[in-house]
Motif scaffolding. Sequence first.
Motif, PDB file in Angstrom:
ATOM      1  N   LEU A   1       0.829  -1.213   0.000  1.00 39.25           N
ATOM      2  CA  LEU A   1       0.000   0.000   0.000  1.00 39.25           C
ATOM      3  C   LEU A   1       0.860   1.258   0.000  1.00 39.25           C
ATOM      4  O   LEU A   1       0.499   2.259  -0.611  1.00 39.25           O
ATOM      5  CB  LEU A   1      -0.918   0.022   1.233  1.00 39.25           C
ATOM      6  N   LEU A   2       1.972   1.197   0.693  1.00 36.03           N
ATOM      7  CA  LEU A   2       2.835   2.372   0.799  1.00 36.03           C
ATOM      8  C   LEU A   2       3.548   2.695  -0.511  1.00 36.03           C
ATOM      9  O   LEU A   2       3.762   3.870  -0.825  1.00 36.03           O
ATOM     10  CB  LEU A   2       3.863   2.150   1.916  1.00 36.03           C
ATOM     11  N   ALA A   3       3.906   1.692  -1.283  1.00 37.49           N
ATOM     12  CA  ALA A   3       4.717   1.902  -2.492  1.00 37.49           C
ATOM     13  C   ALA A   3       4.141   2.953  -3.439  1.00 37.49           C
ATOM     14  O   ALA A   3       4.835   3.925  -3.765  1.00 37.49           O
ATOM     15  CB  ALA A   3       4.944   0.578  -3.200  1.00 37.49           C
ATOM     16  N   PRO A   4       2.883   2.850  -3.898  1.00 33.03           N
ATOM     17  CA  PRO A   4       2.382   3.876  -4.826  1.00 33.03           C
ATOM     18  C   PRO A   4       2.219   5.244  -4.150  1.00 33.03           C
ATOM     19  O   PRO A   4       2.435   6.279  -4.781  1.00 33.03           O
ATOM     20  CB  PRO A   4       1.029   3.331  -5.293  1.00 33.03           C
ATOM     21  N   TYR A   5       1.878   5.236  -2.874  1.00 34.19           N
ATOM     22  CA  TYR A   5       1.746   6.502  -2.132  1.00 34.19           C
ATOM     23  C   TYR A   5       3.112   7.192  -2.046  1.00 34.19           C
ATOM     24  O   TYR A   5       3.234   8.385  -2.350  1.00 34.19           O
ATOM     25  CB  TYR A   5       1.177   6.226  -0.737  1.00 34.19           C
ATOM     26  N   ALA A   6       4.141   6.437  -1.657  1.00 37.16           N
ATOM     27  CA  ALA A   6       5.484   6.999  -1.527  1.00 37.16           C
ATOM     28  C   ALA A   6       5.988   7.503  -2.875  1.00 37.16           C
ATOM     29  O   ALA A   6       6.599   8.572  -2.958  1.00 37.16           O
ATOM     30  CB  ALA A   6       6.432   5.955  -0.950  1.00 37.16           C
ATOM     31  N   GLU A   7       5.712   6.749  -3.920  1.00 35.59           N
ATOM     32  CA  GLU A   7       6.145   7.156  -5.265  1.00 35.59           C
ATOM     33  C   GLU A   7       5.511   8.493  -5.664  1.00 35.59           C
ATOM     34  O   GLU A   7       6.184   9.382  -6.180  1.00 35.59           O
ATOM     35  CB  GLU A   7       5.764   6.067  -6.267  1.00 35.59           C
TER      36      GLU A   7
ATOM     37  N   GLU B   1      11.959  10.468   2.221  1.00 38.10           N
ATOM     38  CA  GLU B   1      12.042   9.007   2.309  1.00 38.10           C
ATOM     39  C   GLU B   1      12.095   8.566   3.771  1.00 38.10           C
ATOM     40  O   GLU B   1      11.471   7.582   4.160  1.00 38.10           O
ATOM     41  CB  GLU B   1      13.268   8.487   1.559  1.00 38.10           C
ATOM     42  N   TYR B   2      12.859   9.311   4.569  1.00 36.91           N
ATOM     43  CA  TYR B   2      12.942   9.000   6.001  1.00 36.91           C
ATOM     44  C   TYR B   2      11.561   9.145   6.660  1.00 36.91           C
ATOM     45  O   TYR B   2      11.140   8.279   7.422  1.00 36.91           O
ATOM     46  CB  TYR B   2      13.963   9.929   6.671  1.00 36.91           C
ATOM     47  N   GLU B   3      10.858  10.225   6.359  1.00 37.78           N
ATOM     48  CA  GLU B   3       9.533  10.461   6.930  1.00 37.78           C
ATOM     49  C   GLU B   3       8.533   9.379   6.511  1.00 37.78           C
ATOM     50  O   GLU B   3       7.668   8.988   7.287  1.00 37.78           O
ATOM     51  CB  GLU B   3       9.003  11.830   6.504  1.00 37.78           C
ATOM     52  N   LEU B   4       8.642   8.906   5.281  1.00 36.15           N
ATOM     53  CA  LEU B   4       7.701   7.915   4.763  1.00 36.15           C
ATOM     54  C   LEU B   4       7.851   6.536   5.409  1.00 36.15           C
ATOM     55  O   LEU B   4       6.955   5.704   5.303  1.00 36.15           O
ATOM     56  CB  LEU B   4       7.846   7.791   3.244  1.00 36.15           C
ATOM     57  N   GLN B   5       8.960   6.299   6.106  1.00 34.31           N
ATOM     58  CA  GLN B   5       9.156   5.006   6.771  1.00 34.31           C
ATOM     59  C   GLN B   5       8.076   4.719   7.799  1.00 34.31           C
ATOM     60  O   GLN B   5       7.730   3.573   8.038  1.00 34.31           O
ATOM     61  CB  GLN B   5      10.508   4.971   7.481  1.00 34.31           C
ATOM     62  N   SER B   6       7.538   5.753   8.413  1.00 33.57           N
ATOM     63  CA  SER B   6       6.584   5.578   9.506  1.00 33.57           C
ATOM     64  C   SER B   6       5.210   6.139   9.184  1.00 33.57           C
ATOM     65  O   SER B   6       4.464   6.519  10.074  1.00 33.57           O
ATOM     66  CB  SER B   6       7.134   6.259  10.756  1.00 33.57           C
ATOM     67  N   VAL B   7       4.867   6.183   7.922  1.00 30.23           N
ATOM     68  CA  VAL B   7       3.617   6.817   7.511  1.00 30.23           C
ATOM     69  C   VAL B   7       2.400   6.167   8.170  1.00 30.23           C
ATOM     70  O   VAL B   7       1.442   6.842   8.511  1.00 30.23           O
ATOM     71  CB  VAL B   7       3.487   6.856   5.973  1.00 30.23           C
ATOM     72  N   PHE B   8       2.428   4.862   8.388  1.00 30.92           N
ATOM     73  CA  PHE B   8       1.272   4.190   8.970  1.00 30.92           C
ATOM     74  C   PHE B   8       1.180   4.405  10.482  1.00 30.92           C
ATOM     75  O   PHE B   8       0.152   4.139  11.074  1.00 30.92           O
ATOM     76  CB  PHE B   8       1.282   2.697   8.653  1.00 30.92           C
TER      77      PHE B   8
END
Length: 99
Positions: free
Chosen positions: A33-39, A54-61
């Motif tokens: 789920l994170l992959a397309p959002y992060a992209e 990228e660092y911030e996206l590690q803990s998005v959930f």
Amino acid sequence: MLLRAQYGKEIQNQLLAIGGRIKEKYRADFEALLAPYAEAVLASVPPHLKKVKEYELQSVFGFDGWFLLHCIVALLKNGKLKEPAREQRKALTTLIVPV
């Protein structure tokens, strides 16, 4: 008083352990789920800020409040989640907020 504090800490540790097991069980689903959002997010970030994002996206959930809010609203709208009863709301907030 010390006994109550210890009991509270024990409950907290048990809840965190449950959360950890759920996180591990669904890790692949979360990553998919994170992959397309992060992209999409990274596509809009200037090159010199990509590493930070990228660092911030590690803990998005776990830490992105707006993302979590929109997920909850989407789940409510499509019927996969229903609002808690009035007497459940305080406990539910307590479980969602600290994570």
